[in-house]
Write a protein that holds these residues in place. Structure first.
Motif, short mmCIF file in Angstrom:
data_model
loop_
_atom_site.label_atom_id
_atom_site.label_comp_id
_atom_site.label_asym_id
_atom_site.label_seq_id
_atom_site.Cartn_x
_atom_site.Cartn_y
_atom_site.Cartn_z
N UNK A 1 37.23 7.96 -20.11
CA UNK A 1 37.74 7.46 -21.39
C UNK A 1 36.64 6.78 -22.19
N UNK A 2 35.77 6.03 -21.53
CA UNK A 2 34.74 5.28 -22.24
C UNK A 2 33.59 6.17 -22.68
N UNK A 3 33.12 7.06 -21.82
CA UNK A 3 31.92 7.84 -22.11
C UNK A 3 32.21 9.10 -22.90
N UNK A 4 33.39 9.68 -22.72
CA UNK A 4 33.74 10.89 -23.45
C UNK A 4 34.58 10.60 -24.68
N UNK A 5 34.90 9.32 -24.89
CA UNK A 5 35.71 8.90 -26.05
C UNK A 5 37.04 9.67 -26.09
N UNK A 6 37.67 9.77 -24.90
CA UNK A 6 38.93 10.50 -24.79
C UNK A 6 40.12 9.56 -24.95
N UNK A 7 41.30 10.18 -25.12
CA UNK A 7 42.53 9.42 -25.08
C UNK A 7 42.98 9.18 -23.65
N UNK A 8 44.08 8.49 -23.49
CA UNK A 8 44.56 8.12 -22.16
C UNK A 8 44.94 9.35 -21.35
N UNK A 9 45.75 10.22 -21.94
CA UNK A 9 46.20 11.41 -21.22
C UNK A 9 45.04 12.32 -20.86
N UNK A 10 44.13 12.55 -21.80
CA UNK A 10 42.99 13.42 -21.54
C UNK A 10 42.07 12.82 -20.48
N UNK A 11 41.88 11.50 -20.51
CA UNK A 11 41.04 10.85 -19.50
C UNK A 11 41.63 11.00 -18.10
N UNK A 12 42.94 10.86 -17.98
CA UNK A 12 43.58 11.05 -16.68
C UNK A 12 43.45 12.50 -16.20
N UNK A 13 43.58 13.44 -17.13
CA UNK A 13 43.42 14.85 -16.77
C UNK A 13 41.99 15.13 -16.31
N UNK A 14 41.01 14.55 -17.00
CA UNK A 14 39.60 14.75 -16.61
C UNK A 14 39.34 14.17 -15.23
N UNK A 15 39.89 12.99 -14.95
CA UNK A 15 39.70 12.39 -13.64
C UNK A 15 40.30 13.25 -12.54
N UNK A 16 41.51 13.76 -12.76
CA UNK A 16 42.14 14.61 -11.76
C UNK A 16 41.32 15.86 -11.50
N UNK A 17 40.71 16.42 -12.54
CA UNK A 17 39.89 17.62 -12.37
C UNK A 17 38.61 17.32 -11.59
N UNK A 18 37.99 16.19 -11.88
CA UNK A 18 36.74 15.84 -11.21
C UNK A 18 36.97 15.45 -9.75
N UNK A 19 38.11 14.85 -9.47
CA UNK A 19 38.39 14.39 -8.10
C UNK A 19 38.89 15.54 -7.21
N UNK A 20 39.41 16.58 -7.82
CA UNK A 20 40.01 17.67 -7.04
C UNK A 20 39.02 18.23 -6.03
N UNK A 21 39.46 18.28 -4.77
CA UNK A 21 38.63 18.81 -3.70
C UNK A 21 37.71 17.80 -3.04
N UNK A 22 37.55 16.62 -3.62
CA UNK A 22 36.66 15.60 -3.05
C UNK A 22 37.39 14.26 -2.93
N UNK A 23 38.70 14.31 -2.71
CA UNK A 23 39.48 13.07 -2.68
C UNK A 23 38.99 12.14 -1.59
N UNK A 24 38.77 12.64 -0.40
CA UNK A 24 38.39 11.78 0.73
C UNK A 24 37.02 11.16 0.51
N UNK A 25 36.11 11.91 -0.05
CA UNK A 25 34.77 11.36 -0.31
C UNK A 25 34.84 10.22 -1.31
#
Length: 451
Positions: free
Chosen positions: A316-340
């Motif tokens: 949200x801070x670095x990409x200047x996104x909204x709340x919903x978009x920031x949560x979607x970006x986080x879910x995409x980046x975390x996918x597959x590396x949750x445990x790490x």
């Protein structure tokens, strides 16, 4: 033959039987013998025709540079020259040819093509981290390096936010909390209605303190995110610049935190609701058991969601996104590396908690010892009789602890976000260009997404 510096064909090293001034290539001695023509068999006792003989072409190298065809040596024939030195087929251990002759040299040599190979070259490091996928130690070290390198800005932000937050908390606890009806919690003779009212007041006061601390944490995270992102590029930023850059997103960041808290509360409520309904219906034993199981299951789901959306703040801070978009970006980046990400976040939280405890606990004990009732009286009274001496001294400890832990937690979150984007989106290329690194392209270490 290409005779440019640093290039030599395999096996071109001079053999022991050649003179230094002879530069022609030596023929390996294990070359198969050319077939004799059927109409000219070799006579018994006659050596095969050598260079310059009738069976040889006129365009031949000088005799000293070309070995005779291998085959049964006739009596009296001169032995063939010794085999060439280490070449294509005689590699020294650890290399692909003779070191120092410009060929496929061993690691560490300064010879020819491929010499000096000992792994990929180091990645560019314009700032606090190398521009490649990061390890756990590098993420933690990057957060600490940010605080150490840009300590004026980092500690200035943390100290300012911590002082303002703790000042409001101390005033609230001293002026409101001590005058509330929470003294009934320490009174064994209090009635049920008094206890209920006291518990309600205590929960309300705790919620207010939590909200105040949350606002301070959000502001510190917003400003420190900007500082850490600039530190990756090796660029400093002042407190004023960090505030101007992060101010437009502060309200969105606060809204994001509130949304995540509401999600957590909603999940826990849904998990505990069936057990509560069973308990209200009159089945106390099964209801309590079902409530406990529901809370445990809801806690696991809430933890999974918290890690899944843990990178929404820097997005949200670095990409200047909204709340919903920031949560979607986080879910995409975390996918597959949750445990790490869970392990790194847990480790960072444990480190921050240990550091804060080392600082806060001595101040709390000192505050209790210097208060009116002493340490024993403080342990026996509880929240209803906090004095100003205790609040001020313990508040100083909290300020110092927050000043150190704010940069660690915020820095680790930002560097995790950058690390995931490097792994998935080759962000290191963009960072290298932004930092002005010359010659950093698609062949740079760590440039391949998903590495």
């Amino acid at each position: 033959m290409n005779d440019t510096p640093g290039w030599a064909s395999p096996g071109s090293a001079p053999s022991d039987g050649q003179k230094p001034d002879q530069s022609g290539p030596a023929e390996p001695t294990d070359r198969p013998a050319p077939a004799q023509p059927a109409d000219q068999p070799a006579q018994p006792g006659q050596a095969p025709q050598g260079p310059g003989g009738p069976q040889w072409s006129k365009e031949q190298p000088p005799p000293a540079q070309w070995s005779a065809p291998s085959g049964p040596a006739a009596p009296g024939q001169a032995p063939p020259p010794p085999p060439p030195g280490p070449g294509w087929g005689n590699q020294p251990p650890g290399g692909y040819g003779p070191a120092g002759h410009g060929g496929y040299g061993a690691p560490g040599t300064h010879g020819g093509w491929g010499s000096g190979w000992g792994g990929p070259p180091p990645a560019a490091k314009p700032g606090i981290i190398p521009l490649r996928p990061l390890g756990v130690g590098e993420i933690l070290d990057g957060a600490v390096s940010t605080m150490r390198t840009y300590w004026r800005t980092v500690l200035g932000i943390s100290l300012t936010v911590a002082v303002l937050t703790e000042l409001i908390v101390v005033l609230f606890q001293g002026l409101v909390l001590n005058d509330s009806s929470t003294e009934a919690l320490n009174d064994p003779s209090a009635t049920l209605s008094e206890l209920s009212r006291a518990m309600g007041d205590a929960m309300l006061n705790s919620s207010v303190v939590f909200v105040i601390s949350l606002v301070g944490t959000v502001i510190a995270t917003a400003l420190l995110t900007t500082v850490t992102s600039r530190a990756v590029l090796g660029k400093s930023v002042t407190i004023g610049e960090a505030w101007r850059d992060g101010r437009p997103q502060v309200l969105k960041l606060f809204g994001l935190i509130c949304v995540l808290l509401l999600i957590t509360v909603g999940v826990v409520t849904v998990g505990a609701l069936p057990g509560l309904l069973v308990t209200i219906a009159g089945s106390n034993g099964p209801g309590v058991a079902l409530t406990v199981l529901g809370i445990i299951g809801a806690g696991i789901v809430a933890l999974w969601l918290a890690i899944r959306f843990s990178l929404a703040s820097p997005a949200l801070m670095l990409e200047k996104q909204g709340i919903k978009k920031a949560m979607s970006r986080s879910a995409k980046l975390v996918q597959g590396t949750w445990w790490r990400i869970f392990g790194i976040q847990l480790l960072a939280a444990l480190i921050a908690s240990v550091v804060a405890s080392i600082i806060v606990i001595p101040f709390t004990l000192l505050a209790a010892a210097l208060s009116g009732d002493g340490l024993t009286g403080w342990l026996s009274t509880g929240v209803g009789s906090l004095g100003w001496t205790f609040l001020i001294i313990s508040g100083i400890g909290s300020v110092i602890g927050s000043m150190i832990t704010f940069p660690i937690t915020a820095g680790v979150t930002v560097l995790l976000y950058i690390d995931q984007r490097i792994r998935r989106e080759a962000l290191d290329l963009e960072l290298a260009r932004a930092a002005g690194v010359q010659g950093y392209g698609s062949t740079a270490p760590g440039a391949t997404p998903g590495s």
